[in-house]
Scaffold this active site. Structure first.
Site, PDB file in Angstrom:
ATOM      1  N   SER A 266       1.092  -1.440   0.085  1.00 48.54           N
ATOM      2  CA  SER A 266      -0.127   0.040  -0.107  1.00 48.54           C
ATOM      3  C   SER A 266       0.948   1.307   0.057  1.00 48.54           C
ATOM      4  CB  SER A 266      -0.950  -0.096   1.247  1.00 48.54           C
ATOM      5  OG  SER A 266      -1.872   1.006   1.529  1.00 48.54           O
TER       6      SER A 266
ATOM      7  N   HIS B 146      -7.515  -5.162  -0.499  1.00 43.26           N
ATOM      8  CA  HIS B 146      -6.432  -4.500  -0.190  1.00 43.26           C
ATOM      9  C   HIS B 146      -5.617  -4.958   1.054  1.00 43.26           C
ATOM     10  CE1 HIS B 146      -3.751  -0.838  -0.981  1.00 43.26           C
ATOM     11  NE2 HIS B 146      -3.827  -0.830   0.627  1.00 43.26           N
TER      12      HIS B 146
END
Ligand SMILES: *[C@@H]1O[C@H](CO)[C@@H](O)[C@H](O)[C@H]1NC(C)=O
Ligand SMILES: *[C@@H]1O[C@H](CO)[C@@H](O)[C@H](O)[C@H]1NC(C)=O
Ligand SMILES: *[C@@H]1O[C@H](CO)[C@@H](O)[C@H](O)[C@H]1NC(C)=O
Ligand SMILES: *[C@@H]1O[C@H](CO)[C@@H](O)[C@H](O)[C@H]1NC(C)=O
Length: 415
Positions: A183, A389
């Site tokens: 990320s 994610h």
């Protein structure tokens, strides 16, 4: 502007129940959550990791744990964690994402945490912590209660924190280094290299692996996109996101939850955690036993400016430094718009791991990033339709779906 937004907000919150009973509902949900908590504790036993920090969790798992302190050139004091390998081990640097910390890599436990799996494969594992999080909330002269402490976004993390940590690791180990980011841990690497390309050679960085890569963001699915257009409204930001540290108001979370969270399948506690409200949740890959540990370690802290910088990306569709407005941009960048980060400087092999259902790193944005990389190693799509994610770090099948492939490439590219 602010008033309109508040009206919209209130109308969302009151859309299908009348407003007065809202408090009612939330107190009922709270007591349900408490009950659930109790049941969880009784049934599965208390998980001591809830009260342990990264270092203690690593020790408890039976590994050699170390903490190393680094100062950045602008005075921030960062703590890195390390699972120490043998003399001959090659160092791997793991960089956590937005609102995360070094704990992200070990929360899944011995068999499934990426840090442990790398240590088991003979690597010397270093885990960064960026300014403002649980382990790096310190500065030589500024207190975290001072606004100036929080005047940074991922740009400053990329140009100051990462070079400081990585240089320390290479000098300490006198060895080549390989980088894995998740990320925001990928964003800051791209920023670092585009601004300080010589670090690649100076620190002998062999290769870079991006889990859920974030550079371009205009195709994201996260409900955070609905607030992005308001990112310029300072009063609104201060009210809903916190002036310095990102400390979102409950009403803000409820707004995000309304868009993203499905309370039929999501537990209220998950919806109320800002990390899940922004990043989404995938029930199929979720190990509910980990929930108390995850909630006790995240969100680990970030500046509001970090979020605003991402919001600017969502609107502009560009990957570039913070937009301060025409006047100040001209002073800072010698142009009215911030200049794009130069991705052509990423001359080492870079691999991207992405997933179709990633709320933040959409396949279209990932493809655009890959297109611009000068040294393409691999673009790997996780073969699981709901993979999201956070599954890259905590997903039940992350070892099988992601890490196995990662280890194959690591072996090939790391020397
Ligand atoms: C879920 O997490 C717990 C705690 O780390 C672990 O003991 C368990 O094996 C995990 N479950 C699965 C299916 O991986
Ligand atoms: C915050 O940082 C920016 C960029 O470095 C700088 O231009 C600005 O003056 C700083 N603001 C404050 C309030 O210190
Ligand atoms: C570092 O990598 C280079 C190739 O990029 C290799 O020649 C060298 O032996 C490596 N050094 C160590 C200490 O492994
Ligand atoms: C600023 O930009 C102008 C026009 O693009 C250019 O001519 C000038 O050399 C730049 N100045 C600096 C200090 O980079």
């Amino acid at each position: 502007m602010a008033i309109i937004f508040i009206i919209i907000l209130v109308s969302f919150l009151c859309a299908d129940s009348n407003c007065t009973s809202f408090i009612d509902i939330s107190s009922k949900v709270n007591s349900m959550v408490n009950f659930f908590d109790h049941e969880l504790t009784m049934e599965k036993g208390y998980n001591p990791d809830v009260d342990l920090n990264t270092l203690e969790m690593i020790k408890k798992a039976g590994y050699r744990a170390e903490a190393h302190l680094v100062a950045t050139k602008d005075g921030y004091l960062l703590t890195m964690h390390r699972i120490r390998g043998s003399e001959k081990s090659l160092p791997i640097f793991l960089q956590h994402g937005l609102l995360g910390s070094s704990a992200d890599w070990v929360i899944s436990g011995k068999e499934k945490g990426l840090a442990y799996m790398l240590a088991d494969r003979g690597y010397d594992v270093w885990m960064g912590n960026v300014r403002g999080n649980t382990y790096s909330k310190a500065h030589k002269s500024l207190s975290p209660s001072d606004s100036r402490f929080w005047n940074f976004s991922w740009h400053e993390i990329g140009i100051n924190d990462l070079p400081a940590m990585i240089t320390y690791v290479t000098q300490y180990t006198k060895s080549n280094l390989t980088y894995i980011g998740h990320s925001m841990g990928t964003t800051v690497f791209y920023v670092m290299v585009s601004q300080h390309p010589r670090i690649l050679e100076k620190c002998s960085i062999q290769a870079m692996f991006s889990l859920a890569p974030i550079a371009f963001m205009n195709h994201l699915k996260s409900p955070i996109r609905i607030v992005a257009p308001f990112a310029r409204d300072i009063q609104l930001i201060i009210h809903y996101l916190g002036e310095d540290e990102f400390l979102p108001q409950n009403s803000f979370l409820k707004l995000l939850a309304r868009y993203g969270c499905d309370l039929e399948t999501w537990e209220e506690k998950i919806c109320a955690n800002v990390l899940y409200a922004i990043c989404g949740f995938d029930q199929a890959q979720f190990n509910s036993t980990l929930l108390p540990v995850i909630l006790s370690h995240t969100p680990a802290g970030a500046s509001t400016k970090t979020l605003v910088h991402y919001a600017q990306e969502i609107i502009s569709g560009k990957f570039r430094p913070f937009d301060y407005g025409k006047q100040k941009n001209t002073d800072l960048y010698n142009s009215t718009e911030p200049p794009d980060y130069d991705l052509s400087k990423l001359t080492i092999p870079v691999a991207l791991f992405y997933a179709d259902n990633d709320w933040l790193a959409s396949p279209i944005d990932v493809a655009r990033l890959y297109e611009q990389l000068p040294n393409k190693m691999a673009k790997y799509r996780v073969p699981f339709p709901t993979f999201n994610h956070l599954d890259f770090i905590w997903g039940l099948d992350a070892p099988k779906l992601v890490y196995e492939q990662l280890f194959v490439l690591l072996q090939k590219y790391t020397k």
